[in-house]
Design an enzyme around this catalytic site. Structure first.
Site, short mmCIF file in Angstrom:
data_model
loop_
_atom_site.label_atom_id
_atom_site.label_comp_id
_atom_site.label_asym_id
_atom_site.label_seq_id
_atom_site.Cartn_x
_atom_site.Cartn_y
_atom_site.Cartn_z
N ASN A 1 6.11 3.07 -9.07
CA ASN A 1 4.61 3.61 -8.65
C ASN A 1 3.89 2.65 -7.99
O ASN A 1 3.65 1.43 -8.22
CB ASN A 1 3.85 3.52 -10.17
CG ASN A 1 2.46 3.88 -9.88
OD1 ASN A 1 2.07 4.84 -9.48
ND2 ASN A 1 1.51 2.96 -10.29
N GLU A 2 3.94 3.13 -6.59
CA GLU A 2 3.11 2.46 -5.59
C GLU A 2 3.36 0.85 -5.51
O GLU A 2 2.59 0.11 -5.63
CB GLU A 2 1.65 2.65 -5.55
CG GLU A 2 0.80 2.40 -6.89
CD GLU A 2 -0.69 2.44 -6.66
OE1 GLU A 2 -1.08 3.37 -6.17
OE2 GLU A 2 -1.46 1.66 -6.92
N CYS B 1 -0.38 3.11 -13.05
CA CYS B 1 -0.10 1.53 -13.54
C CYS B 1 0.54 1.53 -14.84
O CYS B 1 1.27 0.53 -15.22
CB CYS B 1 -1.44 0.76 -13.20
SG CYS B 1 -1.37 0.69 -11.47
N GLU C 1 -2.53 10.18 -16.65
CA GLU C 1 -2.43 8.63 -17.23
C GLU C 1 -3.51 8.20 -18.37
O GLU C 1 -4.47 8.98 -18.05
CB GLU C 1 -2.70 7.86 -16.05
CG GLU C 1 -2.55 6.33 -16.22
CD GLU C 1 -2.57 5.37 -14.98
OE1 GLU C 1 -3.12 5.80 -14.11
OE2 GLU C 1 -1.93 4.39 -15.35
O1 AHR Z 1 -5.23 6.51 -10.53
C1 AHR Z 1 -5.67 5.28 -10.95
C2 AHR Z 1 -4.52 4.22 -10.45
O2 AHR Z 1 -4.52 4.17 -9.30
C3 AHR Z 1 -3.00 4.44 -10.90
O3 AHR Z 1 -2.80 4.03 -12.26
C4 AHR Z 1 -2.58 3.79 -10.12
O4 AHR Z 1 -1.27 4.08 -9.62
C5 AHR Z 1 -3.22 3.57 -8.73
O5 AHR Z 1 -3.71 2.33 -8.03
#
Ligand code: AHR
Length: 833
Positions: free
Chosen positions: A560-561, A427, A224
Site C-alpha cells: 500500500n503506497e 494504512c 478502510e
Molecule cells: O485513505 C486514507 C489513507 O490515505 C490510506 O490509509 C493510505 O493508504 C493513504 O495515505
C-alpha cells in the site's frame, strides 16, 4: 513514459518564459560556480536539502527561494523525517549522492542519489557499521563550509559545479512554482478569472470507428477502517468493546481507554474486575468478572456514542457467561435496553448453567425508538459471574446476514454499483510497525477466537468485520473482492526507535527467515477464497462459515503506497514471484507510492517494469487544480506496460470540504480516466466512510452517525459514474467557441457504450460559471428517443447538492445546455440495427 514527462515538464516551463528571455543576456555566464548544499537546523532538517550558489565562495544566493530538492522519508511524520548535516559526494560516473544523519549525534544515515540534483532515487538507511559499504572511498567527498544566506549562517558542503547545473536547479524550481500556481487555481477566484465570460458553445461528434474497449470494472470502492468506518460504523455491532479487549495505548487521546471502556457497573456493592486467567479463547484474553451481593447489580454498555434502536425492530443479543465454581444452580440474567430517558425499551431473561463458558442468546424488540439507548446485563441473583463477547446486532442487517453490516450504510455503498471493493486498507493493511500488519487469519472463524488489534488510526479493531464478511459483502453487491496485503513491510511512516535502525519502522520489514510463512499465509488466503473445501483446509473453514462455493478471487494487492526501498523490493519480489508461480490465475496489483511523481512513483514503476507486474496501484490526494491541469495524465501512459489501479484519489481544498468544486474536479478527471480505460483498469475514491465526531481524515465520501447516512456531493459523482459505466469508449471531435485554455480545460465529456444494455452514455462536465451550450451528434451510435438525464449542479462551495433525475427525449443530434458548475449524464438507447 517518464522521459516523455520530463520533456513535457521543461517545454511547458520554457513556454511560460517572457518572449526573448535567455536571448538578450546582459552578462556572461560563469563557467563554474560553487554550489552549497545544506539543511536548516531550526526544523531538524524536515524541509530537506537546499542549495545556494556563489561565484566567489563568499556571497551566496539561495536557489529556488530555499526550496527543498530532497526530503527524508524515514519514520514518523511530525517527530521524524529528519535530514541532519547532509553531505554531498560524487561518484566517477558523475552521479551525486547525498548522505545525511537521521538523528542528532547518531550513527544512522540516509542516502539517496541523483544524476541531476533534481530527480532523486530511492532512499536507503544504514548504520555506521555499513557506512563504508554505502559510501565507497572512491567517491569524491566535498568539503564542509559555512555560508551566510539571507543573513543566516548555515553549515553544509561546497562543490564546484558547472553553471548549467545551477541553471537547471533554478529552472526546476521555477517550473515547479509555475506548476503549483496552476494547481492552486480554485473556484473562489473564478469571479475574477472568468469576469465577463459569456456562455460557451461546444460541439461534439462521435467517431465510432475509433471506439476502443475499456475496463468493465472501472469504478469501485476502497473500504478502510478509518474514521470508525468498520467498528461503530459499517459493522452492525451495537456494543462497544464487547470483548473487553480495548488496550491501553491504542487511543492516545482518550484517557479511560482500556478493557473496561464503554462499560459501567451499577448497584450497591457491585464491582467489576478484568480477568485473564481462563478466557474463552487465547486470542481474546480479557473478560469481565462481576461480583454481586444484591439485586440491582448491572453491567451497562453505552455503545458507540449510544445505541440506536428503532421502535418495533428486533435485536439479537448474545453473550458468554461463566458462573463461579461455587455456583451449582442455574442463574438467571436479565438483559434489557434502557432508553435515554431511563425507560426500559425491551427485555429478556437468559439462563446460565454452571460448568464453564456458555453462550446465551435472546431477542429484544424495541418498544420505542432511541438514539442514545444502553444495554443492561443484570444478574438476577447474587454471585460471581464472568462475562465476555456481549453483543447486540440489529436483526435487520444488510441482506439479513448474521454478524452483518449496517443495512443503510451498506445499501448506500451498494447504490454506487461498485465493480470491486478494495479492503481492509490503506494504512490499516500494512500497519504501524510489523506487529501491527493486518493478518487475515486473525479475522476469520468464530468471533470469540478472532484476534483483535490496535487500529493504526488510533482506536481498536475487533476483527468482527473480517475477511469472510468482506468477501460476503462483495458477493452481496456484485463486486469483485480486491484484498490488499502488506508487502512484508509496515507503513513507512511507522515509528522507529532513535538509535536503533531496525526499530519498528519500514526498515525492519518481516525478517527474511519468516517470509516463507508470511507468503504461505497469502497463498492460504487465495485458497480460503477459491479452493475446494474437500481438499483444502482453508476452503473448509470458508465452507464452515457458510460459504462452500468459492468467492472467486481474481485480484490481490501487494503493498500500500509503500516507500520503495531495498527492504520493500526484496520482500515484494518474493511474494510476487510466489503468487505468480503457485497461484498463476491471480492478478497481482503492485504499488507505486503515495504520490503521482517522485522517487517512490519512479522506483515503483521501474520495479513493476522489471517484474512485469500486471497492475499497479497509484494514489494521489491533490488540489482540484491538479485534476483540471492533468487530464492528459494517462493519455501519456505507455500501453505496453502495467495497467493502473487508481486506488486512492480525492480533491483536497484548504479546509478539506467535499463540495461541488471538489466533486466536479473529480468528475472532470474521471472523464479522462474513462478515456484511458484501456490503461486504467480500476479507480476508487478515498476514504469511503467517516463517522461524524470521529473523523481522522477529511474529506470522505460518506459521512454518517448512528441513525443516519449523509452522502456527499463527491458520493453522487461516484454514483453517477458507477451507474453509468460502459465497456467501450467512443472518441469525439470537439470544438469549443472559446479559445481560452482555462475555459477549455474546465469543460469535459466522455461517451461510453454499455454492451450489456446497448446504451450510449454521454457525460458532460462544466466547471465554468456560465452555461455550456452543447450540440452533440451521436447519430452514428443512437437513434435518439427517451433518455434519462441526471444533473448534479450547485455553486462551487455547495456541500448539499443532490443529483436531479428526469426523463427527456433527445434526437440522435441534440442540443443541451450544461448548467454552470455541473455534471450531466445522458443515457440513451443504442442504435437499432
Ligand atoms: O485513505 C486514507 C489513507 O490515505 C490510506 O490509509 C493510505 O493508504 C493513504 O495515505
Amino acid at each position: 513514459m517518464k522521459g516523455l514527462k520530463h520533456i513535457f515538464v521543461f517545454c511547458a516551463f520554457a513556454c511560460t518564459l517572457p518572449a526573448g528571455a535567455g536571448v538578450h543576456r546582459v552578462m556572461a555566464e560563469p563557467d563554474s560556480v560553487s554550489l552549497f548544499s545544506y539543511a536548516t537546523a531550526d526544523d531538524d532538517g524536515r524541509s530537506g536539502l537546499r542549495f545556494a550558489w556563489s561565484s566567489d565562495g563568499r556571497h551566496w544566493t539561495s536557489i529556488g527561494n530555499g526550496r527543498s530538492y530532497l526530503r527524508c522519508d524515514y519514520s514518523l511524520w511530525g517527530s521524524e523525517k529528519r535530514m541532519l548535516k547532509p553531505e554531498m559526494y560524487r561518484s566517477a560516473d558523475g552521479v551525486w549522492h547525498c548522505v545525511w544523519q537521521l538523528h542528532a549525534g547518531d550513527r544512522e544515515f540516509g542516502i539517496s542519489s541523483s544524476a541531476d540534483l533534481t530527480d532523486w532515487r530511492r532512499q536507503t538507511y544504514f548504520t555506521d557499521a555499513r557506512f563504508t559499504d554505502c559510501v565507497p572511498s572512491s567517491w569524491t567527498r566535498y568539503p564542509q563550509a559555512e555560508a551566510v544566506i539571507g543573513g543566516v549562517s548555515y553549515s553544509g558542503t561546497v562543490a564546484k559545479v558547472a553553471w548549467a547545473d545551477v541553471e537547471r536547479l533554478i529552472r526546476y524550481a521555477g517550473y515547479n512554482d509555475y506548476r503549483q500556481s496552476l494547481y492552486n487555481e480554485c473556484a473562489a477566484d473564478d469571479g475574477v478569472r472568468f469576469a465577463g465570460l459569456q456562455p460557451v458553445s461546444l460541439t461534439l461528434t462521435a467517431r465510432p470507428a475509433e471506439a476502443k474497449a475499456i475496463s468493465n470494472h472501472l469504478i469501485g470502492v476502497f473500504f478502510e477502517d478509518i474514521n470508525y468506518g468498520a467498528d461503530g460504523g459499517l459493522y452492525a455491532e451495537l456494543v462497544q468493546n464487547r470483548d473487553f479487549e480495548y488496550a491501553e495505548g491504542e487511543n492516545g487521546s482518550v484517557k479511560e481507554w482500556g478493557p473496561a471502556y464503554a462499560w459501567a457497573v451499577e448497584g450497591s456493592g457491585a464491582s467489576m474486575t478484568i480477568g485473564t486467567s481462563s478466557p474463552i479463547h487465547p486470542n481474546n484474553p480479557h473478560y469481565a468478572t462481576i461480583k454481586s451481593g444484591s439485586d440491582g447489580m448491572a453491567l451497562v454498555n453505552s455503545g458507540y456514542d449510544g445505541i440506536t434502536v428503532r421502535k418495533g425492530e428486533k435485536y439479537n443479543l448474545s453473550l458468554f457467561v461463566r458462573l463461579a465454581d461455587a455456583q451449582t444452580k442455574i442463574a438467571k440474567i436479565r438483559v434489557s435496553l434502557r432508553g435515554s430517558n431511563g425507560r426500559e425499551l425491551a427485555s429478556a431473561v437468559v439462563k446460565a448453567a454452571p460448568g464453564g463458558w456458555k453462550k446465551l442468546k435472546a431477542t429484544l424488540t424495541a418498544s420505542e425508538s432511541d438514539t442514545k439507548a444502553s444495554l443492561v446485563v443484570a444478574p438476577v441473583s447474587a454471585g460471581t459471574y464472568d462475562f465476555d463477547m456481549i453483543s447486540l446486532f440489529p436483526k435487520n442487517t444488510f441482506k439479513g446476514r448474521a454478524n452483518g453490516l449496517r443495512a443503510d450504510l451498506a445499501q448506500t455503498i451498494a447504490d454506487i454499483r461498485p465493480r470491486f471493493v478494495r479492503f481492509p486498507g490503506g494504512c490499516v493493511a500494512h500497519g504501524q510497525g510489523i506487529d501491527n500488519i493486518y493478518r487475515w487469519k486473525n479475522s476469520i472463524g468464530p468471533l470469540e477466537s478472532r484476534k483483535p488489534m490496535k487500529n493504526l488510526w488510533g482506536y481498536h479493531q475487533t476483527m468482527g468485520l473480517g475477511y469472510f464478511e468482506y468477501f460476503q459483502f462483495c458477493e452481496d453487491i456484485g463486486a469483485m473482492p480486491l484484498p490488499v496485503i502488506a508487502a512484508g513491510v509496515p507503513c513507512q511512516n511507522s515509528a522507529c526507535i532513535p538509535g536503533r535502525l531496525l526499530g519498528g519502522g519500514q526498515q525492519e520489514g518481516i525478517p527474511l527467515d519468516s517470509m516463507e510463512a508470511y507468503i504461505q499465509d497469502i497463498i492460504d488466503l487465495i485458497d480460503y477464497a477459491n479452493a475446494d473445501p474437500k481438499t483444502n483446509k482453508w476452503a473448509r473453514m470458508r465452507a464452515e462459515a457458510g460459504h462452500p462455493k468459492p468467492f472467486n478471487l481474481k485480484y490481490i494487492g501487494i503493498g500500500n503506497e509503500d516507500q520503495i526501498t531495498d527492504v520493500f523490493e526484496e520482500r515484494f519480489t518474493m511474494i510476487y514471484e510466489a503468487i505468480r508461480c503457485r497461484r498463476p490465475g491471480i492478478t497481482v496489483v503492485g504499488t507505486v507510492g503515495p504520490f503521482y511523481e517522485g522517487s517512490d512513483y519512479e522506483e515503483g514503476w521501474a520495479l513493476a517494469d522489471k517484474l512485469d507486474v500486471p497492475v499497479v496501484d497509484e494514489h494521489y490526494y491533490v488540489a482540484p487544480g491538479w485534476f483540471i491541469h492533468n487530464q492528459d495524465f494517462y493519455d501519456r501512459y505507455d500501453r505496453s506496460k502495467s495497467k493502473v489501479y487508481l486506488g486512492e484519489y480525492a480533491a483536497h481544498l484548504p479546509g478539506r470540504p467535499n463540495n461541488i468544486e471538489t466533486a466536479l474536479s473529480e468528475a472532470l478527471y474521471l472523464t479522462s480516466v474513462e478515456r484511458n480505460g484501456d490503461v486504467v483498469e480500476m479507480a476508487s475514491y478515498a476514504p469511503l466512510l467517516a463517522k461524524k465526531g470521529h473523523t481522522q481524515w477529511n474529506p470522505d465520501m460518506i459521512y454518517f452517525d448512528n441513525g443516519s447516512v449523509s452522502p456527499t456531493v463527491g458520493y453522487y459523482v461516484q454514483k453517477m459514474f458507477g451507474n453509468n459505466s460502459g465497456d467501450s469508449y467512443v472518441p469525439v471531435d470537439r470544438t469549443l467557441d472559446n479559445s481560452r485554455a482555462d475555459v477549455d480545460l474546465r469543460v469535459a465529456s466522455s461517451v461510453v457504450v454499455d454492451s450489456n444494455t446497448g446504451d450510449v452514455i454521454l457525460k458532460l462536465v462544466n466547471m465554468l460559471p456560465v452555461e455550456v451550450n452543447t450540440t452533440a451528434d451521436l447519430s452514428s451510435l443512437t437513434d435518439g428517443g427517451r433518455a434519462s438525464l441526471t444533473v448534479l449542479s450547485g455553486s462551487p462551495s455547495d456541500t448539499n447538492a443532490k443529483p436531479v433525475d428526469s426523463s427527456v427525449t433527445f434526437g440522435s443530434k441534440f442540443s443541451y445546455a450544461m448548467p454552470p458548475y455541473s455534471l450531466s449524464v445522458i443515457r440513451m438507447s443504442g442504435k437499432s440495427k
